[in-house]
Design a protein around this motif. Structure first.
Motif, PDB file in Angstrom:
ATOM      1  N   THR A   1       0.856  -1.180   0.000  1.00  0.00           N
ATOM      2  CA  THR A   1       0.000   0.000   0.000  1.00  0.00           C
ATOM      3  C   THR A   1       0.893   1.231   0.000  1.00  0.00           C
ATOM      4  OG1 THR A   1      -1.705  -1.181   1.214  1.00  0.00           O
ATOM      5  CG2 THR A   1      -1.845   1.213   1.195  1.00  0.00           C
ATOM      6  N   ARG A   2       0.835   1.996  -1.079  1.00  0.00           N
ATOM      7  CA  ARG A   2       1.672   3.193  -1.213  1.00  0.00           C
ATOM      8  C   ARG A   2       0.781   4.409  -1.447  1.00  0.00           C
ATOM      9  NH1 ARG A   2       7.072   2.482  -1.584  1.00  0.00           N
ATOM     10  NH2 ARG A   2       7.841   0.352  -1.858  1.00  0.00           N
ATOM     11  N   ARG A   3       1.284   5.560  -1.008  1.00  0.00           N
ATOM     12  CA  ARG A   3       0.532   6.806  -1.142  1.00  0.00           C
ATOM     13  C   ARG A   3       1.044   7.562  -2.359  1.00  0.00           C
ATOM     14  NH1 ARG A   3      -2.613   9.023   2.558  1.00  0.00           N
ATOM     15  NH2 ARG A   3      -1.664   7.738   4.202  1.00  0.00           N
ATOM     16  N   ALA A   4       0.170   7.733  -3.371  1.00  0.00           N
ATOM     17  CA  ALA A   4       0.524   8.483  -4.568  1.00  0.00           C
ATOM     18  C   ALA A   4       0.385   9.986  -4.332  1.00  0.00           C
ATOM     19  CB  ALA A   4      -0.347   8.057  -5.751  1.00  0.00           C
ATOM     20  N   ARG A   5      -0.681  10.375  -3.681  1.00  0.00           N
ATOM     21  CA  ARG A   5      -0.890  11.752  -3.252  1.00  0.00           C
ATOM     22  C   ARG A   5      -1.381  11.719  -1.817  1.00  0.00           C
ATOM     23  NH1 ARG A   5      -3.775  11.765  -8.107  1.00  0.00           N
ATOM     24  NH2 ARG A   5      -5.711  11.935  -6.900  1.00  0.00           N
ATOM     25  N   HIS A   6      -1.579  12.879  -1.251  1.00  0.00           N
ATOM     26  CA  HIS A   6      -2.000  12.921   0.141  1.00  0.00           C
ATOM     27  C   HIS A   6      -3.398  12.342   0.329  1.00  0.00           C
ATOM     28  CE1 HIS A   6      -3.959  16.520  -1.465  1.00  0.00           C
ATOM     29  NE2 HIS A   6      -4.784  16.467  -0.428  1.00  0.00           N
ATOM     30  N   ASP A   7      -4.175  12.267  -0.750  1.00  0.00           N
ATOM     31  CA  ASP A   7      -5.530  11.752  -0.648  1.00  0.00           C
ATOM     32  C   ASP A   7      -5.769  10.543  -1.542  1.00  0.00           C
ATOM     33  OD1 ASP A   7      -5.222  13.137  -2.975  1.00  0.00           O
ATOM     34  OD2 ASP A   7      -7.214  14.062  -2.944  1.00  0.00           O
ATOM     35  N   HIS A   8      -4.679   9.932  -2.053  1.00  0.00           N
ATOM     36  CA  HIS A   8      -4.828   8.819  -2.988  1.00  0.00           C
ATOM     37  C   HIS A   8      -3.859   7.711  -2.590  1.00  0.00           C
ATOM     38  CE1 HIS A   8      -5.769   6.619  -6.574  1.00  0.00           C
ATOM     39  NE2 HIS A   8      -4.515   6.648  -6.991  1.00  0.00           N
ATOM     40  N   VAL A   9      -4.385   6.490  -2.421  1.00  0.00           N
ATOM     41  CA  VAL A   9      -3.596   5.319  -2.036  1.00  0.00           C
ATOM     42  C   VAL A   9      -3.650   4.301  -3.163  1.00  0.00           C
ATOM     43  CG1 VAL A   9      -3.377   3.425  -0.393  1.00  0.00           C
ATOM     44  CG2 VAL A   9      -3.981   5.692   0.422  1.00  0.00           C
ATOM     45  N   VAL A  10      -2.492   3.738  -3.504  1.00  0.00           N
ATOM     46  CA  VAL A  10      -2.376   2.765  -4.584  1.00  0.00           C
ATOM     47  C   VAL A  10      -2.011   1.412  -3.987  1.00  0.00           C
ATOM     48  CG1 VAL A  10      -1.166   2.149  -6.707  1.00  0.00           C
ATOM     49  CG2 VAL A  10      -1.667   4.554  -6.200  1.00  0.00           C
ATOM     50  N   HIS A  11      -2.676   0.361  -4.458  1.00  0.00           N
ATOM     51  CA  HIS A  11      -2.372  -1.011  -4.050  1.00  0.00           C
ATOM     52  C   HIS A  11      -1.556  -1.666  -5.165  1.00  0.00           C
ATOM     53  CE1 HIS A  11      -5.059  -0.708  -0.636  1.00  0.00           C
ATOM     54  NE2 HIS A  11      -6.007  -0.236  -1.433  1.00  0.00           N
ATOM     55  N   VAL A  12      -0.358  -2.122  -4.814  1.00  0.00           N
ATOM     56  CA  VAL A  12       0.572  -2.691  -5.787  1.00  0.00           C
ATOM     57  C   VAL A  12       0.785  -4.160  -5.453  1.00  0.00           C
ATOM     58  CG1 VAL A  12       2.873  -2.537  -6.804  1.00  0.00           C
ATOM     59  CG2 VAL A  12       1.700  -0.456  -6.044  1.00  0.00           C
ATOM     60  N   TYR A  13       0.649  -5.027  -6.459  1.00  0.00           N
ATOM     61  CA  TYR A  13       0.853  -6.462  -6.299  1.00  0.00           C
ATOM     62  C   TYR A  13       2.134  -6.862  -7.015  1.00  0.00           C
ATOM     63  CZ  TYR A  13      -3.869  -7.091  -4.463  1.00  0.00           C
ATOM     64  OH  TYR A  13      -4.994  -7.031  -3.688  1.00  0.00           O
ATOM     65  N   SER A  14       2.857  -7.820  -6.427  1.00  0.00           N
ATOM     66  CA  SER A  14       4.079  -8.341  -7.036  1.00  0.00           C
ATOM     67  C   SER A  14       4.381  -9.692  -6.412  1.00  0.00           C
ATOM     68  CB  SER A  14       5.263  -7.386  -6.825  1.00  0.00           C
ATOM     69  OG  SER A  14       5.568  -7.256  -5.453  1.00  0.00           O
ATOM     70  N   HIS A  15       5.236 -10.460  -7.088  1.00  0.00           N
ATOM     71  CA  HIS A  15       5.711 -11.714  -6.517  1.00  0.00           C
ATOM     72  C   HIS A  15       7.020 -11.438  -5.792  1.00  0.00           C
ATOM     73  CE1 HIS A  15       7.108 -15.861  -6.119  1.00  0.00           C
ATOM     74  NE2 HIS A  15       5.862 -16.230  -6.382  1.00  0.00           N
TER      75      HIS A  15
END
Length: 504
Positions: free
Chosen positions: A98-112
Motif C-alpha cells: 500500500t503506497r501513497r501516490a498523493r495525500h488523498d490517494h492510495v495505490v495497491h501494488v501487487y508483485s511476486h
C-alpha cells in the motif's frame, strides 16, 4: 539511523531463504542459510553494505510502503509464449503493498516476492475483480517462463513475512561531496570498535532469545525477582519498567551458584530476557539498541594460544569490544577464570585481566558455577570472587519438578507439530501427564551429583526424542503409554551415559 526492512522468508528442504520486499533497491537482497538466525545475520550484513554504498541521490530507494502483506492467491494462468500454449493452476504467494501516490490517494501494488521488478498497480474502476485482473496481467508477464520456473514461484514450504530493524548511517551529502573531492572515502567512518572476536568465540544469547531460538523454561517468580535485583537493580522489574528508545544501561555483574542440573543456565537466559525487555525491545524491535549477552567459555578463549602474552591480547580485545558495545560476558565455566592462562612462564590468569574493568564498572560479567567451583575461584582469584554477588540456586523440590516437567512436555508437543500419514490422518506427539510423576520418581535415586529438574529433564527429552522418531516412522506410538515405560527408559539413558549395564 534506524533502518527497517520487510523480508519474505521461505523454508524448504532445510534451507531458509530471505528476500527483501517492499523497497525500491537497485537490486534485490536475497540470502540463504540453514536457519532463520543465520539468514538474518547474513541479510543484515548485506543490507549494511548496500546502505553504505548508496549515494544520497538514491536515498528514496529506502522508502518503505505504508503496509506490506503476504497473500496466498490461487490463479489459473493461461500462458501463450515461445513455449506454446499452457494452462497452469497453482497457489502463488503475492505481496500486496500500500503506497501513497498523493495525500488523498492510495495505490495497491501487487508483485511476486521473487520477481520484484514486475509490479502491478491495481486499477480503481467499477466492476473490478481482483482474481480476473491478476490472472490477465500475470499470464502476460510470465508467458515465456518454463514450467520449472513457474513451479519455483508457486507456494512451496513455509512462507511468511518478517521485519528486520537495525541501525546504519547512510552516506550523507557532505560525505559524498568530500569523496568527490578525494578528501575521504565514500563510506562513513565509524569510531566504534567493530565486533570481531565475540562473534567468533561466543554465542549471542540475546539474539537467540529475540528470535525464539532458545527455551526460557518455566517462570520461578521468587528466583526471577532475586536475579533481576542482582543483575538489573533492586528497584527494577523487567515487566513494569518504563520503555525507552535510548541506548540501554549496562547490567550488573553476578554469579549463579548451584549444583549441576538445578537450572543455572536457564536462569541466566531468563535474566538475559529480562534485560532485553528492560531495554524496550518490544517497542522498537531493534537489536542494535539493546545490551547483548555473549556466552563464553574460558577454555575456548585460550584455545590455540601457545605464545606468551597471546591470550592476553585476545582477552583485551574482547574487553574492548564488550565495553564499546555495552555487552555482557557470561561465562559457563566461571570457576576456571582463576587458573586458565597460567603457565610456567607466567602466573597471570583471565581473572587477573578482568578484575580491573569489572571493579571500575566498565565490564559486566555473569557466570554459573557450583559451590565447590566458587570456592576454587575464591582460592585462586579472591578479588574476582569478591566482585561478583551470588545468587544461590537450590535444587527444585518435588512439586516444582513436576510443574517444570509438565511445562517442558507441553512445549515439546507444541514444537513437534503434526505428521500426516499416507491415509491422510495427522499424528501428534502427546506425552501422558501420568508419566511425569513416574519420571521424577525413577530418577530420584539416579544420576548422583545432578540435581532436579536437570536429571528428570534428561529422561523427558529422551522420551520425547523417541516419540518423535516413532511418529516420523508412522508407528502407532504417539502416546507415552505406547512407548517403553519410564523405568526402562531411565535405565537406557543411564547405560548410555555410563557405558555400563544398569538395573533398578
Amino acid at each position: 539511523m534506524e533502518q527497517r526492512f520487510t523480508v519474505f522468508e521461505r523454508q524448504h528442504d532445510g534451507v531458509v531463504t530471505w528476500t527483501s520486499v517492499g523497497t525500491t533497491f537497485r537490486g534485490q537482497l536475497s540470502v540463504q542459510a540453514a536457519s532463520s538466525a543465520r539468514a538474518e545475520k547474513l541479510f543484515v550484513e548485506r543490507a549494511r553494505a548496500e546502505i553504505r554504498k548508496l549515494p544520497p541521490s538514491e536515498r528514496a530507494a529506502l522508502a518503505r510502503p505504508i503496509g506490506v502483506w503476504l497473500q496466498d492467491i490461487r490463479l489459473e494462468l493461461s500462458l501463450r509464449g515461445e513455449l506454446g500454449r499452457r494452462h497452469v493452476a497453482r497457489v502463488f504467494p503475492l505481496i500486496l503493498e500500500t503506497r501513497r501516490a498523493r495525500h488523498d490517494h492510495v495505490v495497491h501494488v501487487y508483485s511476486h516476492p521473487l520477481r520484484p521488478t514486475e509490479r502491478f498497480a491495481a486499477p480503481k474502476e467499477p466492476g473490478f475483480v481482483l482474481g480476473d485482473w491478476l490472472r490477465r496481467v500475470i499470464s502476460k508477464a510470465w508467458a515465456d517462463l518454463t514450467d520449472e520456473e513457474i513451479e519455483h514461484l508457486a507456494k512451496n514450504g513455509k512462507e511468511r513475512i518478517k521485519h528486520v530493524v537495525f541501525d546504519e548511517q547512510a552516506c550523507t551529502l557532505a560525505q559524498a561531496w568530500a569523496a568527490a573531492r578525494q578528501d575521504q572515502p565514500t563510506e562513513r567512518g565509524d569510531s566504534k570498535i567493530s565486533l570481531t572476536e565475540l562473534p567468533r568465540l561466543a554465542i549471542d544469547v540475546t539474539r537467540e532469545i529475540a528470535r525464539d531460538a532458545t527455551s526460557l523454561g518455566m517462570e520461578r517468580p521468587a528466583i526471577d525477582r532475586a536475579a533481576r535485583a542482582l543483575a538489573l537493580g533492586a528497584a527494577i522489574d523487567a515487566r513494569t519498567v518504563k520503555r525507552s528508545l535510548t541506548p540501554p544501561p549496562s547490567a550488573r555483574s553476578f554469579v549463579v551458584v548451584g549444583p549441576p542440573g538445578s537450572g543455572r543456565t536457564t536462569m541466566l537466559r531468563r535474566t538475559a530476557h529480562a534485560l532485553l525487555m528492560l531495554d524496550g525491545y518490544e517497542v522498537h524491535n531493534n537489536l542494535d539498541l539493546v545490551s547483548h549477552v555473549w556466552e563464553l567459555s574460558a577454555r575456548r578463549l585460550i584455545a590455540g594460544m601457545s605464545r606468551l602474552g597471546e591470550w592476553e591480547k585476545r582477552v583485551l580485545r574482547i574487553v574492548d569490544e564488550a565495553r564499546a558495545h555495552r555487552a555482557v560476558l557470561c561465562f559457563t565455566d566461571l570457576a576456571l577464570l582463576g587458573v586458565t592462562g597460567r603457565s610456567r612462564e607466567s602466573d597471570r590468569a583471565i581473572a587477573d585481566v578482568l578484575e580491573g574493568p569489572v571493579s571500575r564498572g566498565e565490564l559486566v560479567v555473569w557466570g554459573e558455577t557450583t559451590p565447590e567451583g566458587l570456592q576454587r575461584l575464591a582460592d585462586e582469584a579472591p578479588r574476582m570472587a569478591e566482585l561478583l554477588p551470588r545468587l544461590v540456586l537450590e535444587p527444585a523440590d518435588t512439586n516444582e519438578t513436576h510443574a517444570m516437567l509438565l511445562h517442558r512436555a507441553r512445549s515439546i508437543e507444541r514444537s513437534a507439530g503434526g505428521f500426516a500419514t499416507a491415509e491422510g490422518t495427522r499424528v501428534y506427539v502427546e506425552i501422558d501427564p501420568l508419566a511425569i510423576p513416574t519420571i521424577a520418581l525413577q530418577t530420584r535415586a539416579l544420576f548422583a551429583g545432578v540435581a532436579n529438574p536437570g536429571k528428570s529433564m534428561t529422561v523427558l527429552d529422551r522420551l520425547a526424542t523417541r516419540a518423535v522418531a516413532q511418529r516420523d516412522a508412522r508407528a502407532n506410538a504417539s502416546r507415552a503409554g505406547d512407548l517403553p515405560d519410564a523405568a526402562s527408559l531411565v535405565l537406557s539413558v543411564l547405560e548410555e551415559r555410563t557405558g555400563m549395564p544398569a538395573a533398578l
